[in-house]
Write an enzyme that holds these catalytic residues in place. Sequence first.
Site, PDB file in Angstrom:
ATOM      1  N   GLU A 116      -9.301   3.469   2.457  1.00  0.00           N
ATOM      2  CA  GLU A 116      -8.842   3.531   1.071  1.00  0.00           C
ATOM      3  C   GLU A 116      -7.770   2.509   0.741  1.00  0.00           C
ATOM      4  O   GLU A 116      -7.634   2.094  -0.406  1.00  0.00           O
ATOM      5  CB  GLU A 116      -8.323   4.946   0.783  1.00  0.00           C
ATOM      6  CG  GLU A 116      -6.865   5.240   1.168  1.00  0.00           C
ATOM      7  CD  GLU A 116      -6.586   5.156   2.652  1.00  0.00           C
ATOM      8  OE1 GLU A 116      -7.551   5.226   3.445  1.00  0.00           O
ATOM      9  OE2 GLU A 116      -5.414   4.993   3.045  1.00  0.00           O
TER      10      GLU A 116
ATOM     11  N   LYS B 144     -10.139  12.778   8.140  1.00  0.00           N
ATOM     12  CA  LYS B 144      -9.624  12.493   9.469  1.00  0.00           C
ATOM     13  C   LYS B 144      -9.594  13.774  10.302  1.00  0.00           C
ATOM     14  O   LYS B 144      -9.457  14.862   9.750  1.00  0.00           O
ATOM     15  CB  LYS B 144      -8.177  11.981   9.361  1.00  0.00           C
ATOM     16  CG  LYS B 144      -8.021  10.605   8.766  1.00  0.00           C
ATOM     17  CD  LYS B 144      -6.555  10.187   8.755  1.00  0.00           C
ATOM     18  CE  LYS B 144      -6.389   8.820   8.151  1.00  0.00           C
ATOM     19  NZ  LYS B 144      -7.037   7.748   8.900  1.00  0.00           N
TER      20      LYS B 144
ATOM     21  N   ARG C  74      -7.441  -0.631   1.382  1.00  0.00           N
ATOM     22  CA  ARG C  74      -7.959  -1.911   0.868  1.00  0.00           C
ATOM     23  C   ARG C  74      -8.409  -1.783  -0.589  1.00  0.00           C
ATOM     24  O   ARG C  74      -8.357  -2.749  -1.340  1.00  0.00           O
ATOM     25  CB  ARG C  74      -9.087  -2.411   1.789  1.00  0.00           C
ATOM     26  CG  ARG C  74     -10.283  -1.512   1.828  1.00  0.00           C
ATOM     27  CD  ARG C  74     -11.166  -1.764   3.042  1.00  0.00           C
ATOM     28  NE  ARG C  74     -10.582  -1.263   4.287  1.00  0.00           N
ATOM     29  CZ  ARG C  74     -11.141  -1.404   5.481  1.00  0.00           C
ATOM     30  NH1 ARG C  74     -12.290  -2.051   5.609  1.00  0.00           N
ATOM     31  NH2 ARG C  74     -10.556  -0.918   6.551  1.00  0.00           N
TER      32      ARG C  74
ATOM     33  N   ASP D 294       1.784   6.587   5.394  1.00  0.00           N
ATOM     34  CA  ASP D 294       0.773   5.625   4.952  1.00  0.00           C
ATOM     35  C   ASP D 294       1.185   4.886   3.676  1.00  0.00           C
ATOM     36  O   ASP D 294       0.416   4.104   3.121  1.00  0.00           O
ATOM     37  CB  ASP D 294      -0.575   6.341   4.764  1.00  0.00           C
ATOM     38  CG  ASP D 294      -1.751   5.403   4.990  1.00  0.00           C
ATOM     39  OD1 ASP D 294      -1.563   4.372   5.663  1.00  0.00           O
ATOM     40  OD2 ASP D 294      -2.844   5.699   4.480  1.00  0.00           O
TER      41      ASP D 294
ATOM     42  N   LYS E   7       0.863  -1.190   0.000  1.00  0.00           N
ATOM     43  CA  LYS E   7       0.000   0.000   0.000  1.00  0.00           C
ATOM     44  C   LYS E   7       0.893   1.232   0.000  1.00  0.00           C
ATOM     45  O   LYS E   7       1.695   1.433   0.917  1.00  0.00           O
ATOM     46  CB  LYS E   7      -0.908  -0.008   1.236  1.00  0.00           C
ATOM     47  CG  LYS E   7      -1.614   1.330   1.507  1.00  0.00           C
ATOM     48  CD  LYS E   7      -2.508   1.281   2.754  1.00  0.00           C
ATOM     49  CE  LYS E   7      -3.043   2.669   3.122  1.00  0.00           C
ATOM     50  NZ  LYS E   7      -3.921   2.676   4.318  1.00  0.00           N
TER      51      LYS E   7
ATOM     52  N   ASP F  69      -2.631  10.269   3.554  1.00  0.00           N
ATOM     53  CA  ASP F  69      -4.015   9.849   3.762  1.00  0.00           C
ATOM     54  C   ASP F  69      -4.756  10.870   4.618  1.00  0.00           C
ATOM     55  O   ASP F  69      -4.683  10.839   5.844  1.00  0.00           O
ATOM     56  CB  ASP F  69      -4.027   8.468   4.437  1.00  0.00           C
ATOM     57  CG  ASP F  69      -5.441   7.946   4.656  1.00  0.00           C
ATOM     58  OD1 ASP F  69      -6.384   8.522   4.074  1.00  0.00           O
ATOM     59  OD2 ASP F  69      -5.592   6.953   5.402  1.00  0.00           O
TER      60      ASP F  69
ATOM     61  N   ASP G 254     -12.097   6.908   3.924  1.00  0.00           N
ATOM     62  CA  ASP G 254     -10.867   6.732   4.703  1.00  0.00           C
ATOM     63  C   ASP G 254     -10.429   5.259   4.751  1.00  0.00           C
ATOM     64  O   ASP G 254      -9.328   4.962   5.181  1.00  0.00           O
ATOM     65  CB  ASP G 254     -11.071   7.289   6.115  1.00  0.00           C
ATOM     66  CG  ASP G 254      -9.763   7.507   6.846  1.00  0.00           C
ATOM     67  OD1 ASP G 254      -8.695   7.479   6.187  1.00  0.00           O
ATOM     68  OD2 ASP G 254      -9.808   7.714   8.078  1.00  0.00           O
TER      69      ASP G 254
HETATM   70  N1  BES Z   1      -4.020   4.665   7.010  1.00  0.00           N
HETATM   71  C1  BES Z   1      -5.099   4.369   7.860  1.00  0.00           C
HETATM   72  C2  BES Z   1      -4.739   3.403   8.989  1.00  0.00           C
HETATM   73  C3  BES Z   1      -3.725   3.878   9.979  1.00  0.00           C
HETATM   74  C4  BES Z   1      -4.141   4.431  11.183  1.00  0.00           C
HETATM   75  C5  BES Z   1      -2.391   3.736   9.740  1.00  0.00           C
HETATM   76  C6  BES Z   1      -3.199   4.844  12.103  1.00  0.00           C
HETATM   77  C7  BES Z   1      -1.450   4.145  10.662  1.00  0.00           C
HETATM   78  C8  BES Z   1      -1.843   4.701  11.846  1.00  0.00           C
HETATM   79  C9  BES Z   1      -6.238   3.753   7.057  1.00  0.00           C
HETATM   80  O1  BES Z   1      -6.337   4.162   5.745  1.00  0.00           O
HETATM   81  C10 BES Z   1      -7.503   4.166   7.727  1.00  0.00           C
HETATM   82  O2  BES Z   1      -7.800   5.329   7.711  1.00  0.00           O
HETATM   83  N2  BES Z   1      -8.224   3.200   8.303  1.00  0.00           N
HETATM   84  C11 BES Z   1      -9.433   3.460   8.957  1.00  0.00           C
HETATM   85  C12 BES Z   1     -10.434   2.449   8.495  1.00  0.00           C
HETATM   86  C13 BES Z   1     -11.845   2.754   8.920  1.00  0.00           C
HETATM   87  C14 BES Z   1     -12.353   3.983   8.199  1.00  0.00           C
HETATM   88  C15 BES Z   1     -12.705   1.559   8.598  1.00  0.00           C
HETATM   89  C16 BES Z   1      -9.170   3.352  10.449  1.00  0.00           C
HETATM   90  O3  BES Z   1      -8.383   2.511  10.853  1.00  0.00           O
HETATM   91  O4  BES Z   1      -9.732   4.136  11.192  1.00  0.00           O
HETATM   92 ZN    ZN Z   2      -4.584   4.826   4.859  1.00  0.00          ZN
HETATM   93 MN    MN Z   3      -7.500   5.966   5.567  1.00  0.00          MN
END
Ligand code: BES
Ligand code: ZN
Ligand code: MN
Length: 489
Positions: free
Chosen positions: A337, A265, A339, A276, A253, A258, A335
């Site tokens: 994204e 966020k 996946r 990210d 990824k 992000d 968010d």
């Molecule tokens: N890049 C984030 C995950 C992340 C969080 C990486 C903290 C490193 C530190 C990912 O894209 C994300 O935003 N995931 C969301 C998913 C949710 C919207 C289902 C999350 O984990 O909150």
């Molecule tokens: Zn992300």
């Molecule tokens: Mn995200």
Amino acid sequence: MTDPVAITYAPFDAAILAGVEGRLVVPVEAEGRLNAAARKVDQLTRKGVTRLMATKGWEKAKVGEVAWIGFPAGLACEAVGVVKVPRKPSVAEAREIGAAIAKAGGTGPLTVAAPGFPLAEELVMALTLRAYEFTDHKTAPREPRGPLSLMVDDPDAVRQRLQPFDAVASGVFFTRDLVNEPANVLTTTEFARRLEGLRDLGVEVEVLEEDELERLGMRLLLAVGQGSDSPSKVVVMRWNGGGEENPFALVGKGVVFDTGGISMKPAAGMEDMTMDMGGAGVVAGVMRTLALRKARANVVGLVGLVENMPSGNATRPGDVVRSMKGDTVEIINTDAEGRLVLADVLWYAQERFQPTGIINLATLTGAIIVALGHEIAGVFSNDDALAEALAAAARAEGEGAWRMPMGEAYDAKLKSRVADMMNVGGRDGGSITAAQFLRRFIKDGTPWCHIDIAGVASVKSDTTLAPKGATGWGVMALNRLIADRYEGK
Ligand code: BES
Ligand code: ZN
Ligand code: MN
């Protein structure tokens, strides 16, 4: 690129210790026995080492702790560091000692006089990795670390044993530099450019641009990047060091930043999302290591490079988008994204290369940090043998990895009213539903592991082998996995 500290190897010679400049480090066994270097320093300093060892502080010092004797009379160096070591250090202890020396060693020339020290190569490896510093954006000139001069009984043997490690350190540093780089510097275009640099090492590098991705039908990946001015790209890196067999695939990824997109966020901590692209960074580092050590294996690395931004052109929550595979996805939360990016790249990797197996890495979910903290990565897999091989490789390298569960009940959370699936499965078990989403894009019979490195790719406090910031977690484990599984070593 940040280069590992320069190392010279010399045979141990007590006669030259008095003239060593910079800092001099000598190991002293916890049990009190002095090696030839410590004996000489003790003599030159008129029992400075013996007196140090008689103190309460030394008694209480842990293995790897360094006690400094400043501007010692009788020696040219500015300080002698006496480091406490066990008589027969384990690999982990040898690394702990190397890391401690790196931490205490400061800048400028450093000499480690370790005659008779077993596992000198582990010490040097840890010292090298721990001495990493990301200084590209510091304006004031900085005194460099090192050079490191290592005095051992058999310098040629140690140098030989360390040869494969040079490739590993270079790969780890490549990953760390990419992960530490801010998003205004490491755009998708700049990322691709740096990967193209691997051509110099014999890696075949292809950059797929948006029109090509459109033709291939990678609409999920494009949906993530469409709000950004930076063009989305997929970079394919091929190392063909093996025979005729199909390659093993590494998929990363690479979200260079992000924001969350329209499902934005909160401001606090958003700057961390510059890491990210950590999964893509690890894939890049492994490819570099494999090429540098001329691995006898066929490995293809694929990374999806995008930026997740809000704009008038960005994907909206509720949009339905068709994947390259053909399944439609209702994007409930922009968010989630990573996946989406991985789904298309995973599918492409299988269609084009029929890989013998796939490992993907991603900073995929905050939920994996809730589950495992910043110590170990979460592993999800459809194949026990591959998952166990990965766990063994990670264990051998001291990189923690923990297998997480998967199952039908989690998959069911992805059911959508309007499309074939949603991109989120609710808050509970968020890392597992994310893994289930990816699994829908893995063909039956392809051994696959997904490693969620959200907690370990970049950390806020020092680890044994890395200063705070990017760790390069996974480069060593994956390099070893490939060596063990495909090179018969
Ligand atoms: N890049 C984030 C995950 C992340 C969080 C990486 C903290 C490193 C530190 C990912 O894209 C994300 O935003 N995931 C969301 C998913 C949710 C919207 C289902 C999350 O984990 O909150
Ligand atoms: Zn992300
Ligand atoms: Mn995200």
